[in-house]
Design an enzyme around this catalytic site. Sequence first.
Site, mmCIF file in Angstrom:
data_model
loop_
_atom_site.group_PDB
_atom_site.id
_atom_site.type_symbol
_atom_site.label_atom_id
_atom_site.label_comp_id
_atom_site.label_asym_id
_atom_site.label_seq_id
_atom_site.Cartn_x
_atom_site.Cartn_y
_atom_site.Cartn_z
ATOM 1 N N SER A 119 0.731 -1.228 0.081
ATOM 2 C CA SER A 119 0.096 -0.110 -0.127
ATOM 3 C C SER A 119 0.998 1.343 -0.009
ATOM 4 O O SER A 119 0.579 2.287 -0.165
ATOM 5 C CB SER A 119 -0.790 0.076 1.360
ATOM 6 O OG SER A 119 -0.723 -0.788 2.207
ATOM 7 N N HIS A 140 -1.866 -2.756 -6.779
ATOM 8 C CA HIS A 140 -2.499 -2.482 -5.681
ATOM 9 C C HIS A 140 -3.908 -2.473 -5.908
ATOM 10 O O HIS A 140 -4.586 -1.754 -6.289
ATOM 11 C CB HIS A 140 -2.001 -0.785 -5.188
ATOM 12 C CG HIS A 140 -2.555 -0.519 -3.852
ATOM 13 N ND1 HIS A 140 -2.856 0.789 -3.475
ATOM 14 C CD2 HIS A 140 -2.640 -1.364 -2.835
ATOM 15 C CE1 HIS A 140 -3.225 0.632 -2.269
ATOM 16 N NE2 HIS A 140 -3.300 -0.469 -1.725
ATOM 17 N N GLU A 152 -4.623 0.038 -8.661
ATOM 18 C CA GLU A 152 -3.744 1.133 -8.942
ATOM 19 C C GLU A 152 -2.377 0.413 -9.367
ATOM 20 O O GLU A 152 -1.770 -0.550 -8.636
ATOM 21 C CB GLU A 152 -3.379 1.825 -7.538
ATOM 22 C CG GLU A 152 -2.638 2.946 -7.594
ATOM 23 C CD GLU A 152 -2.535 3.725 -6.090
ATOM 24 O OE1 GLU A 152 -2.667 3.092 -5.049
ATOM 25 O OE2 GLU A 152 -2.513 4.956 -5.989
ATOM 26 N N ASN A 190 -3.320 6.069 -1.145
ATOM 27 C CA ASN A 190 -3.041 5.934 0.320
ATOM 28 C C ASN A 190 -2.606 7.563 0.472
ATOM 29 O O ASN A 190 -2.550 7.952 1.718
ATOM 30 C CB ASN A 190 -2.220 4.958 0.632
ATOM 31 C CG ASN A 190 -3.091 3.895 0.890
ATOM 32 O OD1 ASN A 190 -4.188 3.851 1.134
ATOM 33 N ND2 ASN A 190 -2.438 2.720 0.544
HETATM 34 N N1 CAA Z 1 -15.546 -9.454 0.668
HETATM 35 C C1 CAA Z 1 -16.511 -9.497 -0.650
HETATM 36 N N2 CAA Z 1 -17.495 -9.083 -0.788
HETATM 37 C C2 CAA Z 1 -18.095 -8.035 0.367
HETATM 38 C C3 CAA Z 1 -17.354 -7.891 1.472
HETATM 39 C C4 CAA Z 1 -16.097 -8.459 1.541
HETATM 40 N N3 CAA Z 1 -15.276 -8.613 2.734
HETATM 41 N N4 CAA Z 1 -18.016 -6.975 2.286
HETATM 42 C C5 CAA Z 1 -18.963 -6.507 1.491
HETATM 43 N N5 CAA Z 1 -19.042 -7.393 0.375
HETATM 44 C C6 CAA Z 1 -20.054 -7.398 -0.455
HETATM 45 C C7 CAA Z 1 -21.459 -7.897 0.190
HETATM 46 O O1 CAA Z 1 -21.549 -9.277 -0.062
HETATM 47 C C8 CAA Z 1 -22.571 -7.002 -0.728
HETATM 48 O O2 CAA Z 1 -22.866 -7.871 -1.939
HETATM 49 P P1 CAA Z 1 -24.323 -8.111 -2.275
HETATM 50 O O3 CAA Z 1 -25.350 -6.857 -1.877
HETATM 51 O O4 CAA Z 1 -24.249 -8.535 -3.754
HETATM 52 O O5 CAA Z 1 -24.470 -9.281 -1.515
HETATM 53 C C9 CAA Z 1 -21.824 -5.729 -0.867
HETATM 54 O O6 CAA Z 1 -20.523 -6.068 -1.068
HETATM 55 C C10 CAA Z 1 -22.409 -4.538 -0.093
HETATM 56 O O7 CAA Z 1 -21.989 -5.125 0.949
HETATM 57 P P2 CAA Z 1 -23.025 -4.620 2.386
HETATM 58 O O8 CAA Z 1 -24.462 -4.621 1.717
HETATM 59 O O9 CAA Z 1 -22.906 -5.652 3.450
HETATM 60 O O10 CAA Z 1 -22.436 -3.403 2.871
HETATM 61 P P3 CAA Z 1 -22.188 -1.923 2.050
HETATM 62 O O11 CAA Z 1 -23.148 -1.480 0.936
HETATM 63 O O12 CAA Z 1 -21.941 -0.973 3.189
HETATM 64 O O13 CAA Z 1 -20.827 -2.172 1.245
HETATM 65 C C11 CAA Z 1 -18.603 -2.105 1.376
HETATM 66 C C12 CAA Z 1 -19.640 -2.785 2.125
HETATM 67 C C13 CAA Z 1 -18.455 -2.389 -0.193
HETATM 68 C C14 CAA Z 1 -17.246 -2.537 2.061
HETATM 69 C C15 CAA Z 1 -18.687 -0.550 1.343
HETATM 70 O O14 CAA Z 1 -19.046 0.041 2.608
HETATM 71 C C16 CAA Z 1 -17.576 0.116 0.738
HETATM 72 O O15 CAA Z 1 -17.335 0.293 -0.527
HETATM 73 N N6 CAA Z 1 -16.751 0.971 1.804
HETATM 74 C C17 CAA Z 1 -15.615 1.554 1.339
HETATM 75 C C18 CAA Z 1 -14.344 0.732 1.064
HETATM 76 C C19 CAA Z 1 -13.140 1.298 0.983
HETATM 77 O O16 CAA Z 1 -12.986 2.351 0.988
HETATM 78 N N7 CAA Z 1 -12.056 0.540 0.464
HETATM 79 C C20 CAA Z 1 -10.660 0.844 0.094
HETATM 80 C C21 CAA Z 1 -9.983 0.763 1.216
HETATM 81 S S1 CAA Z 1 -8.258 1.452 1.207
HETATM 82 C C22 CAA Z 1 -7.315 0.094 0.484
HETATM 83 O O17 CAA Z 1 -7.972 -0.987 0.463
HETATM 84 C C23 CAA Z 1 -6.153 0.266 0.076
HETATM 85 C C24 CAA Z 1 -5.053 0.316 1.322
HETATM 86 O O18 CAA Z 1 -3.933 0.073 0.717
HETATM 87 C C25 CAA Z 1 -5.371 0.422 2.626
#
Ligand code: CAA
Length: 282
Positions: A119, A140, A152, A190
């Site tokens: 990251s 990434h 990325e 990030n």
């Molecule tokens: N793995 C696989 N699928 C997942 C999951 C996981 N861990 N978590 C949620 N999902 C799926 C669910 O199954 C659901 O799909 P369906 O509706 O088709 O069943 C869908 O995603 C939506 O989930 P929820 O309804 O439970 O909840 P939500 O609508 O709040 O979505 C989320 C969850 C996708 C995590 C959403 O909240 C989101 O996009 N959050 C922001 C995530 C983000 O910013 N990620 C980047 C992080 S930074 C990074 O990764 C880089 C780094 O280097 C740090």
Amino acid sequence: MEIKTFGVIGAGQMGNGIAQVAAMSGLEVIMNDIKTEFVEKGVSAINKILSRGVEKGRMTEDEKNTVLGRIKTSVDLGDMAPADFVVEAATENEPIKYQIFKDLDATCRPEVILATNTSSIPIGRIAARTGRPGKVIGMHFMNPVPVMKLVEVIRGIATSDETFNTTWALSEKFGKTPAEASDFPGFIANRILLPMINEAVYCLYHGVGKREDIDTVMKLGMNHPMGPLALADLIGLDTCLAIMETLYDGFKDSKYRPCPLLRKYVEAGWLGRKTGRGFYEY
Ligand code: CAA
């Protein structure tokens, strides 16, 4: 060279997500970690997500089994010898990554691209540990990998155009949209995301708002899918701290200093969802 066999180092939340999308795109996958229980946990996480897909009618039981059948597990880096492309998604710790790249360089054929899901650790620094810096690149993925559309793609100073184009095309094969970033601390994602999360932790630390209020402001006021503190718990507070340290060390600019409260939580072992406690309890 056609990519048929895809190696993933690390079976944690990023590694198993990457293995899943690779297997779903039709590749044979070798998923490696240091302990059998870690790879088993990774396979079981993939099984859970795919089963949900079956329940929701997105795939059949047969298709799920075909995808699972493409994933082989390994606890020996030597098993990466047949891989045509490898992504490392191990813990965000420089010495560990350096050792993995050294070992992969010795194991994999010279034409094989070695990508890192880091990251924030500089790609050039990792590439310098190998005898093939032109074949080392950042790939990434975002968490949760099966859901998030972005990859990325980060060029190190020595990364060749061929390596870049192959990685870009592979990201598209996985159903993702790639974006190009240069090799500066934190890249793009990030560099922007983590200072925001760190500032949210400062708001908590300074008593500007309670955790729920800070997250509600960003969710409802800025239309973010989740608040920054809940997102930090999803990413892992140890990873958040490691990224802030990389930004701080890399730029030597005080605006990137990690919030002392973030460090305190990490020292207490409150790492977020994966340990059952972070800014929230799980
Ligand atoms: N793995 C696989 N699928 C997942 C999951 C996981 N861990 N978590 C949620 N999902 C799926 C669910 O199954 C659901 O799909 P369906 O509706 O088709 O069943 C869908 O995603 C939506 O989930 P929820 O309804 O439970 O909840 P939500 O609508 O709040 O979505 C989320 C969850 C996708 C995590 C959403 O909240 C989101 O996009 N959050 C922001 C995530 C983000 O910013 N990620 C980047 C992080 S930074 C990074 O990764 C880089 C780094 O280097 C740090």
